[in-house]
Design an enzyme around this catalytic site. Structure first.
Site, PDB file in Angstrom:
ATOM      1  N   PRO A  10       0.797  -1.233   0.000  1.00  0.00           N
ATOM      2  CG  PRO A  10      -0.087  -1.099   2.136  1.00  0.00           C
ATOM      3  CD  PRO A  10       0.582  -2.046   1.196  1.00  0.00           C
ATOM      4  CG  ASN A  11      -0.252   4.284   1.373  1.00  0.00           C
ATOM      5  OD1 ASN A  11      -1.229   4.814   0.851  1.00  0.00           O
ATOM      6  ND2 ASN A  11      -0.301   3.737   2.566  1.00  0.00           N
ATOM      7  NE  ARG A  18       3.970   6.631   1.752  1.00  0.00           N
ATOM      8  CZ  ARG A  18       4.219   5.392   2.144  1.00  0.00           C
ATOM      9  NH1 ARG A  18       4.698   4.505   1.288  1.00  0.00           N
ATOM     10  NH2 ARG A  18       3.988   5.037   3.371  1.00  0.00           N
ATOM     11  CE1 TYR A  23       8.883   5.161   2.909  1.00  0.00           C
ATOM     12  CE2 TYR A  23       7.318   6.989   3.009  1.00  0.00           C
ATOM     13  CZ  TYR A  23       7.805   5.799   3.514  1.00  0.00           C
ATOM     14  OH  TYR A  23       7.230   5.232   4.621  1.00  0.00           O
ATOM     15  CG  ASN A  74       8.270  -1.902   0.259  1.00  0.00           C
ATOM     16  OD1 ASN A  74       7.773  -2.023   1.381  1.00  0.00           O
ATOM     17  ND2 ASN A  74       8.839  -0.774  -0.153  1.00  0.00           N
ATOM     18  CB  ALA A  77       1.774   0.291   6.752  1.00  0.00           C
ATOM     19  CD  GLU A  98      10.779  -7.252   5.600  1.00  0.00           C
ATOM     20  OE1 GLU A  98      11.636  -7.942   6.177  1.00  0.00           O
ATOM     21  OE2 GLU A  98       9.914  -6.622   6.209  1.00  0.00           O
ATOM     22  CG  HIS A 100      11.207  -2.173   4.339  1.00  0.00           C
ATOM     23  ND1 HIS A 100       9.841  -2.107   4.252  1.00  0.00           N
ATOM     24  CD2 HIS A 100      11.485  -3.331   4.970  1.00  0.00           C
ATOM     25  CE1 HIS A 100       9.318  -3.176   4.830  1.00  0.00           C
ATOM     26  NE2 HIS A 100      10.294  -3.939   5.262  1.00  0.00           N
ATOM     27  NE  ARG A 107      10.230   6.247   8.412  1.00  0.00           N
ATOM     28  CZ  ARG A 107       9.219   5.998   7.562  1.00  0.00           C
ATOM     29  NH1 ARG A 107       9.286   4.970   6.731  1.00  0.00           N
ATOM     30  NH2 ARG A 107       8.163   6.767   7.561  1.00  0.00           N
TER      31      ARG A 107
HETATM   32  C1  DQA Z   1       8.233   1.139   3.755  1.00  0.00           C
HETATM   33  C2  DQA Z   1       8.368   1.325   5.277  1.00  0.00           C
HETATM   34  C3  DQA Z   1       7.034   1.122   5.970  1.00  0.00           C
HETATM   35  O1  DQA Z   1       7.167   1.329   7.377  1.00  0.00           O
HETATM   36  C4  DQA Z   1       6.015   2.091   5.437  1.00  0.00           C
HETATM   37  O2  DQA Z   1       4.747   1.847   6.032  1.00  0.00           O
HETATM   38  C5  DQA Z   1       5.906   2.074   3.949  1.00  0.00           C
HETATM   39  C6  DQA Z   1       7.155   2.011   3.175  1.00  0.00           C
HETATM   40  C7  DQA Z   1       9.547   1.452   3.022  1.00  0.00           C
HETATM   41  O3  DQA Z   1       9.688   1.022   1.886  1.00  0.00           O
HETATM   42  O4  DQA Z   1      10.407   2.155   3.559  1.00  0.00           O
HETATM   43  O5  DQA Z   1       4.839   2.184   3.379  1.00  0.00           O
HETATM   44  O6  DQA Z   1       7.931  -0.228   3.498  1.00  0.00           O
END
Ligand code: DQA
Length: 159
Positions: A10-11, A18, A23, A74, A77, A98, A100, A107
């Site tokens: 998501p997102n 964003r 990011y 990825n 959240a 995984e 990120h 963080r």
């Molecule tokens: C994320 C880190 C997560 O905590 C966050 O909710 C994201 C992006 C990252 O790629 O840094 O949506 O996965």
């Protein structure tokens, strides 16, 4: 031919706009293009899915058991609380990495815990968009090594 599913949670479709201070400015389309180019260079097949919903991600993971050798994810959240995504990865037994973009350990405290990491080969975080490229190298390297072991030992290698 090595076949890999790249899954964005998501997102991540909003990358570029964003929270750029967290990011960066690279868009998801640019990340996908970089990984697709890497895949092409190695003669690997890549399929890419982005979903904002837990069910969408789980469906993609389940469908991957029919075709994928590896999974790079990825989970956004969902990383921090989705036991359902964790169970899906464990269920399909596809080697997963995984990734990120941000350094989740630098963080908020709630980001320090990943429920996904224990069912992955390993995790990469904190290198911005490059985390995906590093994840790709890690995953394809792992798969190649496993393939060589099977060739050498006829599948009898346990380690
Ligand atoms: C994320 C880190 C997560 O905590 C966050 O909710 C994201 C992006 C990252 O790629 O840094 O949506 O996965």
């Amino acid at each position: 031919m090595t076949k890999i599913l790249l899954l964005h949670g998501p997102n991540l479709n909003l990358l570029g706009e964003r929270e750029p201070e967290v990011y960066g400015n690279v868009t998801l389309a640019e990340i996908d293009a970089r990984i697709t180019a890497l895949a092409k260079g190695q003669g690997a097949e890549i399929r890419i899915v982005q979903s904002n919903s837990e069910g969408g991600i789980i469906d993609a993971i389940q469908a991957a058991r029919q075709w994928a050798d590896g999974l790079m994810i990825n989970p956004g959240a969902f990383t921090h609380y989705s036991l359902a995504i964790r169970d899906a990865i464990a269920a399909v037994r596809i080697p997963a990495v995984e990734v990120h973009i941000s350094n989740v350990f630098a963080r908020e405290e709630f980001r320090h815990r990943s429920v996904i990491a224990p069912v992955c080969i390993g995790s990469i975080c904190g290198f911005g968009a490059r985390s995906y490229e590093l994840g790709w190298i890690a995953l394809t390297g792992y798969l190649q090594e496993q393939g060589e072991k099977v060739k050498l030992h006829g599948g009898n290698e346990l380690t």
